[in-house]
Design a protein around this motif. Structure first.
Motif, mmCIF file in Angstrom:
data_model
loop_
_atom_site.group_PDB
_atom_site.id
_atom_site.type_symbol
_atom_site.label_atom_id
_atom_site.label_comp_id
_atom_site.label_asym_id
_atom_site.label_seq_id
_atom_site.Cartn_x
_atom_site.Cartn_y
_atom_site.Cartn_z
ATOM 1 N N ARG A 154 27.886 31.663 28.489
ATOM 2 C CA ARG A 154 27.327 31.520 27.137
ATOM 3 C C ARG A 154 27.081 32.907 26.524
ATOM 4 N NH1 ARG A 154 23.314 33.090 23.896
ATOM 5 N NH2 ARG A 154 21.756 32.800 25.536
ATOM 6 N N ASP A 155 26.038 33.621 26.940
ATOM 7 C CA ASP A 155 25.780 34.951 26.368
ATOM 8 C C ASP A 155 26.916 35.904 26.758
ATOM 9 O OD1 ASP A 155 24.137 36.355 24.698
ATOM 10 O OD2 ASP A 155 22.378 36.311 25.988
ATOM 11 N N GLU A 209 13.124 33.758 20.599
ATOM 12 C CA GLU A 209 14.078 34.846 20.363
ATOM 13 C C GLU A 209 13.359 36.084 19.816
ATOM 14 O OE1 GLU A 209 17.216 33.992 17.591
ATOM 15 O OE2 GLU A 209 18.530 35.502 18.464
ATOM 16 N N PRO A 244 12.907 36.398 25.699
ATOM 17 C CA PRO A 244 14.023 37.340 25.587
ATOM 18 C C PRO A 244 13.646 38.665 24.923
ATOM 19 C CG PRO A 244 14.541 35.209 24.556
ATOM 20 C CD PRO A 244 13.061 35.263 24.768
ATOM 21 N N THR A 250 15.640 40.353 23.125
ATOM 22 C CA THR A 250 16.933 40.122 22.467
ATOM 23 C C THR A 250 17.640 41.412 22.048
ATOM 24 O OG1 THR A 250 16.006 38.055 21.684
ATOM 25 C CG2 THR A 250 17.974 38.827 20.538
ATOM 26 N N HIS A 281 14.853 37.372 29.980
ATOM 27 C CA HIS A 281 16.212 37.393 29.411
ATOM 28 C C HIS A 281 16.316 38.730 28.693
ATOM 29 C CE1 HIS A 281 19.685 35.303 27.242
ATOM 30 N NE2 HIS A 281 19.548 36.455 26.594
ATOM 31 N N HIS A 305 18.321 42.253 27.304
ATOM 32 C CA HIS A 305 19.580 42.867 26.882
ATOM 33 C C HIS A 305 19.540 44.361 27.176
ATOM 34 C CE1 HIS A 305 22.038 39.639 25.125
ATOM 35 N NE2 HIS A 305 20.872 38.998 25.119
HETATM 36 O O1 KIV Z 1 19.103 37.168 23.518
HETATM 37 C C1 KIV Z 1 18.594 36.091 23.150
HETATM 38 O O2 KIV Z 1 17.522 36.043 22.554
HETATM 39 C C2 KIV Z 1 19.328 34.870 23.450
HETATM 40 C C3 KIV Z 1 18.648 33.573 23.166
HETATM 41 C C4 KIV Z 1 19.529 32.693 22.359
HETATM 42 C C5 KIV Z 1 18.194 32.937 24.432
HETATM 43 O O3 KIV Z 1 20.424 34.926 23.976
#
Ligand code: KIV
Ligand code: ZN
Length: 392
Positions: A14-15, A142, A170, A172, A203, A205
């Motif tokens: 997905r991501d 998010e 997240p 994000t 979650h 990044h």
């Molecule tokens: O990075 C993010 O916030 C996401 C969410 C949709 C879970 O991928």
């Protein structure tokens, strides 16, 4: 010593698949999903079903074949998204809906043109609606990384009241520093009513290269799920790399954490994802990069040949790599050359090695890396070649 289980939530499909140019077809996704299941991930986020008919079909097919892991479909806090996600995962042995909404002031003001109270209500209703389809509902806030902690706690409380089993926090935009992210998780653990009934999930990044560090700070501070991708692929600079967090947890037992991952499958899994998506893995990538267990400087090579642990903290076999590599370059020493020559059947005496090594250095100054055929050539051009082969 009792260990706490950290759930591994894989979002490669997905991501990870949001990487430009890395689209997979259903067949490729099914192969990856089956391997992820075999690897031991606890949850597979199979896609975002409402995004396209192709993604819907992939999630549906994955839900049918996965034997052990939960299969999860993403949705926004929109009724139709949630309904479509529920349909796509209907055949899963363990279905999960992942729904949520942006909670930072930036998202609320510019993305939704709304206000905090309205977002709180939408979050509650989305979880409640998802709960009418499945028992296992994960809520994401998010941009939680840039969300004010007090408000974030209120949103989490509302999601738990509506029935969320997992709260995804997240980062994000990959902005948080590790101590900030860790403090956020700690704050939520201490201030959200009902938090004992839900799992907190990291979650992160990798925009500042901190995704792995932040996820680890998250679990140190009480989160019990990490969302990650194979090779750390994902939007922009990517997501937390599964292989990194899993090996950090394994190599640091004093953290008293564990995962269900069969680590010997990590290298193969990395190759599968890289080949299927056509994304090259950087050679210095931790755990799975081509150079992760390669030694090229003379000092390091001498140490590793004497005792692998002098320069390696992971046994390569533990991640599915057959053995450490002794790479021969102009920076290599005699020990490395003797070691590689021995593997080819040349048992060199000290005097023989002197001549072979001198030849080797001349050769290596012209060529970046010396391979087995070069070694044969180097030995064959030595004056004492006949003596070498008669004693080897
Ligand atoms: O990075 C993010 O916030 C996401 C969410 C949709 C879970 O991928
Ligand atoms: Zn993400």
């Amino acid at each position: 010593m009792s260990f706490s289980q950290v759930q591994i939530f894989d979002t490669t499909l997905r991501d990870g698949e949001q990487v430009p140019g890395c689209k997979l077809n259903t067949e490729q996704k099914l192969i990856i999903a089956e391997q992820l299941d075999e690897l031991g991930v606890d949850i597979i986020e199979a896609g975002f079903p409402v995004s396209s008919p192709g993604d819907f079909k992939s999630v549906q097919e994955i839900a049918k074949v996965v034997k052990h892991a939960s299969v999860c479909g993403l949705s926004r806090s929109v009724e139709n998204d949630i309904k479509v996600a529920a349909e796509a995962i209907a055949h899963a042995k363990k279905p999960r809906i992942h729904t949520g909404i942006g909670t930072s002031d930036t998202h609320i003001k510019y993305k939704f043109r709304s206000n905090r109270e309205d977002i709180l209500e939408r979050a509650y209703k989305a979880v409640q609606y998802a709960k009418s389809f499945v028992e296992d509902v994960e809520f994401y806030a998010e941009d939680a990384g840039r969300t004010d902690n007090e408000y974030l706690a209120r949103v989490c409380e509302a999601a738990i009241k509506a029935g969320a089993t997992v709260l995804n926090i997240p980062d994000t935009t990959g902005y948080c520093l590790p101590h900030e992210y860790g403090d956020k998780i700690k704050y939520l653990k201490e201030n959200v009513k009902g938090i004992e009934n839900a799992i907190l999930s990291c979650h992160c990044h990798n925009d500042l290269g901190l995704a792995t560090a932040n996820s680890i700070e998250g679990v140190i501070n009480g989160a019990r799920q990490i969302e990650c991708t194979i090779n750390g692929i994902g939007e922009r600079a990517g997501n937390t790399a599964l292989e990194e967090v899993v090996m950090i947890i394994k190599q640091h037992p004093y953290l008293k954490l564990e995962t269900n991952i069969k680590t010997e499958m990590l290298y193969g899994m990395s190759q599968l994802v890289s080949d299927s998506m056509g994304i090259y893995t950087q050679p210095n990538k931790a755990i799975v990069g081509a150079n992760a267990f390669a030694h090229s400087s003379g000092i390091h090579q001498d140490g590793v040949i004497k005792k692998r642990e002098t320069y390696e903290i992971i046994n390569p076999k533990d991640v599915g790599v057959t053995e450490s590599a002794i790479v021969l370059t102009a920076r290599s020493g005699r020990a490395a050359l003797a070691y590689r020559a021995k593997k080819l059947g040349y048992n060199l005496t000290k005097l023989q090695l002197d001549e072979v090594y001198a030849n080797f250095l001349t050769f290596a100054d012209r060529k970046k890396e010396i391979d087995d055929s070069d070694i044969h050539q180097i030995v064959e051009t030595c004056k004492i070649y006949k003596e070498i082969i008669s004693h080897s």
